[in-house]
Enzyme design. Structure first.
Site, PDB file in Angstrom:
ATOM      1  N   PRO A  11       0.790  -1.230   0.000  1.00 45.14           N
ATOM      2  CA  PRO A  11       0.000   0.000   0.000  1.00 45.14           C
ATOM      3  C   PRO A  11       0.823   1.282   0.000  1.00 45.14           C
ATOM      4  CG  PRO A  11      -0.131  -1.115   2.126  1.00 45.14           C
ATOM      5  CD  PRO A  11       0.527  -2.072   1.170  1.00 45.14           C
ATOM      6  N   ASN A  12       0.310   2.235  -0.746  1.00 45.88           N
ATOM      7  CA  ASN A  12       0.855   3.601  -0.855  1.00 45.88           C
ATOM      8  C   ASN A  12       2.128   3.696  -1.696  1.00 45.88           C
ATOM      9  OD1 ASN A  12      -1.161   4.867   0.861  1.00 45.88           O
ATOM     10  ND2 ASN A  12      -0.213   3.704   2.515  1.00 45.88           N
ATOM     11  N   ARG A  19       5.139  10.839  -2.330  1.00 48.10           N
ATOM     12  CA  ARG A  19       4.875  10.481  -0.937  1.00 48.10           C
ATOM     13  C   ARG A  19       6.145  10.662  -0.097  1.00 48.10           C
ATOM     14  NH1 ARG A  19       4.806   4.316   1.223  1.00 48.10           N
ATOM     15  NH2 ARG A  19       4.242   4.797   3.365  1.00 48.10           N
ATOM     16  N   TYR A  24      11.298   8.555   1.152  1.00 50.88           N
ATOM     17  CA  TYR A  24      11.229   7.516   0.117  1.00 50.88           C
ATOM     18  C   TYR A  24      11.866   7.912  -1.217  1.00 50.88           C
ATOM     19  CZ  TYR A  24       8.032   5.429   3.481  1.00 50.88           C
ATOM     20  OH  TYR A  24       7.491   4.895   4.619  1.00 50.88           O
ATOM     21  N   ASN A  75       7.995  -5.672  -1.220  1.00 51.40           N
ATOM     22  CA  ASN A  75       7.959  -4.549  -0.285  1.00 51.40           C
ATOM     23  C   ASN A  75       6.519  -4.479   0.221  1.00 51.40           C
ATOM     24  OD1 ASN A  75       7.913  -2.249   1.182  1.00 51.40           O
ATOM     25  ND2 ASN A  75       8.925  -0.954  -0.341  1.00 51.40           N
ATOM     26  N   ALA A  78       3.273  -0.966   4.718  1.00 53.09           N
ATOM     27  CA  ALA A  78       2.762  -1.001   6.096  1.00 53.09           C
ATOM     28  C   ALA A  78       2.346  -2.405   6.541  1.00 53.09           C
ATOM     29  CB  ALA A  78       1.590  -0.038   6.229  1.00 53.09           C
ATOM     30  N   HIS A  81       4.388  -4.770   8.998  1.00 51.02           N
ATOM     31  CA  HIS A  81       4.338  -4.688  10.454  1.00 51.02           C
ATOM     32  C   HIS A  81       3.042  -5.243  11.049  1.00 51.02           C
ATOM     33  CE1 HIS A  81       7.601  -2.128   9.282  1.00 51.02           C
ATOM     34  NE2 HIS A  81       6.780  -1.255   8.719  1.00 51.02           N
ATOM     35  N   GLU A  99      12.755  -9.637   1.162  1.00 50.22           N
ATOM     36  CA  GLU A  99      11.965  -8.528   1.724  1.00 50.22           C
ATOM     37  C   GLU A  99      12.732  -7.234   1.458  1.00 50.22           C
ATOM     38  OE1 GLU A  99      11.329  -8.937   5.933  1.00 50.22           O
ATOM     39  OE2 GLU A  99      10.630  -6.858   6.141  1.00 50.22           O
ATOM     40  N   HIS A 101      12.765  -2.824   1.681  1.00 51.28           N
ATOM     41  CA  HIS A 101      12.227  -1.525   2.113  1.00 51.28           C
ATOM     42  C   HIS A 101      13.119  -0.420   1.586  1.00 51.28           C
ATOM     43  CE1 HIS A 101       9.553  -3.632   4.798  1.00 51.28           C
ATOM     44  NE2 HIS A 101      10.586  -4.371   5.159  1.00 51.28           N
ATOM     45  N   LEU A 102      12.497   0.644   1.139  1.00 50.11           N
ATOM     46  CA  LEU A 102      13.277   1.805   0.675  1.00 50.11           C
ATOM     47  C   LEU A 102      14.006   2.450   1.852  1.00 50.11           C
ATOM     48  CD1 LEU A 102      10.167   2.538  -1.156  1.00 50.11           C
ATOM     49  CD2 LEU A 102      12.206   3.083  -2.461  1.00 50.11           C
ATOM     50  N   SER A 103      13.270   2.657   2.923  1.00 52.96           N
ATOM     51  CA  SER A 103      13.856   3.252   4.130  1.00 52.96           C
ATOM     52  C   SER A 103      14.421   2.136   5.005  1.00 52.96           C
ATOM     53  CB  SER A 103      12.773   4.018   4.908  1.00 52.96           C
ATOM     54  OG  SER A 103      11.795   3.117   5.399  1.00 52.96           O
ATOM     55  N   ARG A 108      13.383   4.086  12.425  1.00 49.18           N
ATOM     56  CA  ARG A 108      12.152   4.891  12.451  1.00 49.18           C
ATOM     57  C   ARG A 108      11.310   4.547  13.689  1.00 49.18           C
ATOM     58  NH1 ARG A 108       9.605   4.534   6.680  1.00 49.18           N
ATOM     59  NH2 ARG A 108       8.385   6.274   7.545  1.00 49.18           N
ATOM     60  N   ARG A 112       7.583   0.178  13.502  1.00 52.27           N
ATOM     61  CA  ARG A 112       8.154  -0.309  12.232  1.00 52.27           C
ATOM     62  C   ARG A 112       9.317  -1.288  12.458  1.00 52.27           C
ATOM     63  NH1 ARG A 112       5.824   3.222   8.306  1.00 52.27           N
ATOM     64  NH2 ARG A 112       5.395   5.231   9.261  1.00 52.27           N
TER      65      ARG A 112
HETATM   66  C1  DQA Z   1       8.413   0.806   3.699  1.00 51.62           C
HETATM   67  C2  DQA Z   1       8.567   0.978   5.208  1.00 51.62           C
HETATM   68  C3  DQA Z   1       7.235   0.761   5.896  1.00 51.62           C
HETATM   69  O1  DQA Z   1       7.384   0.949   7.310  1.00 51.62           O
HETATM   70  C4  DQA Z   1       6.208   1.749   5.397  1.00 51.62           C
HETATM   71  O2  DQA Z   1       4.941   1.491   5.988  1.00 51.62           O
HETATM   72  C5  DQA Z   1       6.106   1.796   3.925  1.00 51.62           C
HETATM   73  C6  DQA Z   1       7.317   1.673   3.129  1.00 51.62           C
HETATM   74  C7  DQA Z   1       9.718   1.169   2.943  1.00 51.62           C
HETATM   75  O3  DQA Z   1       9.810   0.812   1.769  1.00 51.62           O
HETATM   76  O4  DQA Z   1      10.591   1.821   3.495  1.00 51.62           O
HETATM   77  O5  DQA Z   1       5.040   2.030   3.374  1.00 51.62           O
HETATM   78  O6  DQA Z   1       8.136  -0.559   3.428  1.00 51.62           O
END
Ligand code: DQA
Length: 150
Positions: A11-12, A19, A24, A75, A78, A81, A99, A101-103, A108, A112
């Site tokens: 999502p997102n 965003r 990101y 990825n 959210a 978690h 798995e 993640h960008l961040s 954080r 997370r």
């Molecule tokens: C994320 C990290 C997640 O905590 C967050 O909810 C995201 C993006 C990342 O790519 O850093 O939507 O997965």
């Protein structure tokens, strides 16, 4: 037939580029997909790249590809978690799962720091921004080729 790598985005992530770019980055998901397509071509692999805002759709997609793909990069955003359903679906796959993640979620908010998905992952890439997708792809391509030789 070419082996297929599936990249699933939660999502997102359709809003990448607009965003929270300070977290990101400025690349869009389409930019990332284009770079992975180029890398897939170099490796002689097929790429199936998808994004959904829905947990159920992600579970359905994992079930759809679980027997046919050579590897998955996910990825879960959210859902990382929160989602036992995505973990359970991933645990049905024999192919390696990365798995991504960008961040770096560990730097954080506390919520997370826990990933349900990590329990199903062969490897985790985080903190490299959009470039992390390419790192994950290269790592997975290597795993897939090594497995093919056995
Ligand atoms: C994320 C990290 C997640 O905590 C967050 O909810 C995201 C993006 C990342 O790519 O850093 O939507 O997965």
């Amino acid at each position: 037939m070419k082996k297929k790598i599936v990249v699933l985005n939660g999502p997102n992530l359709n809003l990448l580029g607009v965003r929270q770019p300070h977290i990101y980055g400025h690349d869009t998901l389409a930019d990332i997909e284009a770079r992975l397509r180029a890398r897939a071509a170099t490796h002689g692999l097929d790429l199936d790249f998808r994004q959904s805002n829905s947990e159920g759709e992600l579970v359905t997609w994992i079930q759809e590809v679980r027997e046919s793909c050579a590897g998955i990069i996910i990825n879960p955003a959210a859902y990382t978690h929160t989602s036992v359903a995505i973990l359970d679906a991933l645990l049905t796959c024999e192919a390696p799962i990365i798995e991504l993640h960008l961040s770096n979620p560990h730097t954080r908010e506390e919520f997370r720091h826990r990933s349900f998905v990590s329990a199903a992952a062969k490897g985790v890439v985080c903190g490299f921004g959009a470039y992390g997708y390419e790192l994950a792809f290269e790592g997975l391509a290597k795993l897939v080729k090594t497995a093919a030789k056995k």
